[in-house]
Design a protein around this motif. Sequence first.
Motif, PDB file in Angstrom:
ATOM      1  N   ASP A  20     -10.391 -71.026  -7.998  1.00 50.57           N
ATOM      2  CA  ASP A  20     -10.669 -72.279  -7.291  1.00 50.57           C
ATOM      3  C   ASP A  20     -10.657 -72.054  -5.778  1.00 50.57           C
ATOM      4  N   ASP A  21     -11.667 -71.362  -5.289  1.00 51.43           N
ATOM      5  CA  ASP A  21     -11.704 -71.063  -3.859  1.00 51.43           C
ATOM      6  C   ASP A  21     -11.930 -72.328  -3.029  1.00 51.43           C
ATOM      7  N   GLN A  22     -12.682 -73.278  -3.563  1.00 49.57           N
ATOM      8  CA  GLN A  22     -12.892 -74.525  -2.830  1.00 49.57           C
ATOM      9  C   GLN A  22     -11.583 -75.291  -2.666  1.00 49.57           C
ATOM     10  N   GLY A  23     -10.769 -75.264  -3.711  1.00 45.07           N
ATOM     11  CA  GLY A  23      -9.472 -75.927  -3.643  1.00 45.07           C
ATOM     12  C   GLY A  23      -8.554 -75.285  -2.636  1.00 45.07           C
ATOM     13  N   VAL A  24      -8.513 -73.955  -2.624  1.00 43.01           N
ATOM     14  CA  VAL A  24      -7.674 -73.245  -1.654  1.00 43.01           C
ATOM     15  C   VAL A  24      -8.174 -73.502  -0.237  1.00 43.01           C
ATOM     16  N   LEU A  25      -9.494 -73.557  -0.056  1.00 40.20           N
ATOM     17  CA  LEU A  25     -10.053 -73.842   1.267  1.00 40.20           C
ATOM     18  C   LEU A  25      -9.626 -75.235   1.730  1.00 40.20           C
ATOM     19  N   ALA A  26      -9.658 -76.202   0.825  1.00 39.98           N
ATOM     20  CA  ALA A  26      -9.247 -77.561   1.175  1.00 39.98           C
ATOM     21  C   ALA A  26      -7.776 -77.593   1.580  1.00 39.98           C
ATOM     22  N   LEU A  27      -6.955 -76.852   0.864  1.00 43.64           N
ATOM     23  CA  LEU A  27      -5.532 -76.784   1.216  1.00 43.64           C
ATOM     24  C   LEU A  27      -5.351 -76.087   2.559  1.00 43.64           C
ATOM     25  N   TYR A  28      -6.152 -75.070   2.817  1.00 43.21           N
ATOM     26  CA  TYR A  28      -6.085 -74.338   4.087  1.00 43.21           C
ATOM     27  C   TYR A  28      -6.404 -75.278   5.257  1.00 43.21           C
ATOM     28  N   ARG A  29      -7.434 -76.069   5.102  1.00 48.08           N
ATOM     29  CA  ARG A  29      -7.838 -76.971   6.175  1.00 48.08           C
ATOM     30  C   ARG A  29      -6.820 -78.079   6.404  1.00 48.08           C
ATOM     31  N   ALA A  30      -6.067 -78.435   5.335  1.00 45.38           N
ATOM     32  CA  ALA A  30      -5.080 -79.508   5.456  1.00 45.38           C
ATOM     33  C   ALA A  30      -3.694 -79.003   5.839  1.00 45.38           C
TER      34      ALA A  30
END
Length: 305
Positions: free
Chosen positions: A262-272
């Motif tokens: 889930d790279d999109q999920g990790v990216l979203a967490l990174y941005r937040a």
Amino acid sequence: MKFAIATLAALLMAGTTFAQAPQKLKPAAEQPPNADEELALAAMEGLMAQSPERALPIIKKVLAGSQTRLVKQRALFVLSQIDSPEARDILVQTARSTDAGMRGEAIRSLGIGGNPKALDDLQAIYNTGGPDVKREVLQAWLIAGHKEAVYKVALNAKTEEEANEAIRLLGVMGATEELRKLGDKPDAASGLVEAYALSGDLASLRKIAEGSGDRSVRIDAIRKIGLIDSDAARTALREIYTRNTDAEIKDAALQGMLIVGDDQGVLALYRAAKTTEEKRTLLRTLTTMDGDVALQAIDSALEKK
């Protein structure tokens, strides 16, 4: 074209035509058939086209005769395709044999045949058998999809190892209902976490993950949510990560996201993420996952503000 019954009988009951010096041989299943065996196996294929009344007498003579183990094991398979009490009784009797190779093939053949009475007969063989026999019977029930028998083994197991073996198979069989019933037991075996993951039971995994049970089991359940390749599993892992402050729980959720990709999920967490340390951890996870999403995060991190 069907084999003539007399030809079948002659081929299958002939046995080896020359003397062999004693030597150590690999198990029959591990070596290719010799010329005599190939002919006998071809005859056995023809025997499958015969009626049970004509085939059974020949199979009985083959099993009692001088044919090799490989040919006799094929005879057991042919028996599994015959729907008659006599064929079933021969298989059950052979399943109690002290010859490990013949016993294992008979048990497997009972599973392939799938006769309900024969599958129930395996219960007594399981109860009195050693570890190898128990594993063979469980595999036969797996082949037949006999969930109820495997569930009873897990329910009445004398050791956690025995329970976990049955539970693992229930997971492979997708026996969600049976696994949930086992999960309601106060002394539920640790193998349930893996079984829930194998069967794709996200609800049960999340129940463990967000419950108040053993911490190590909860963490394992979070991680194994990543084995379920679904949007619901990805969402669950993101929520578990976001709602918790416990570093070990967050790390388990992140590992689950890594497993499911889930790279999109990790990216979203990174941005937040609010702290540099958390951003660094999430960025490292993204780079491990590779791909365009990782490059987006790297580019963003290197961009001067």
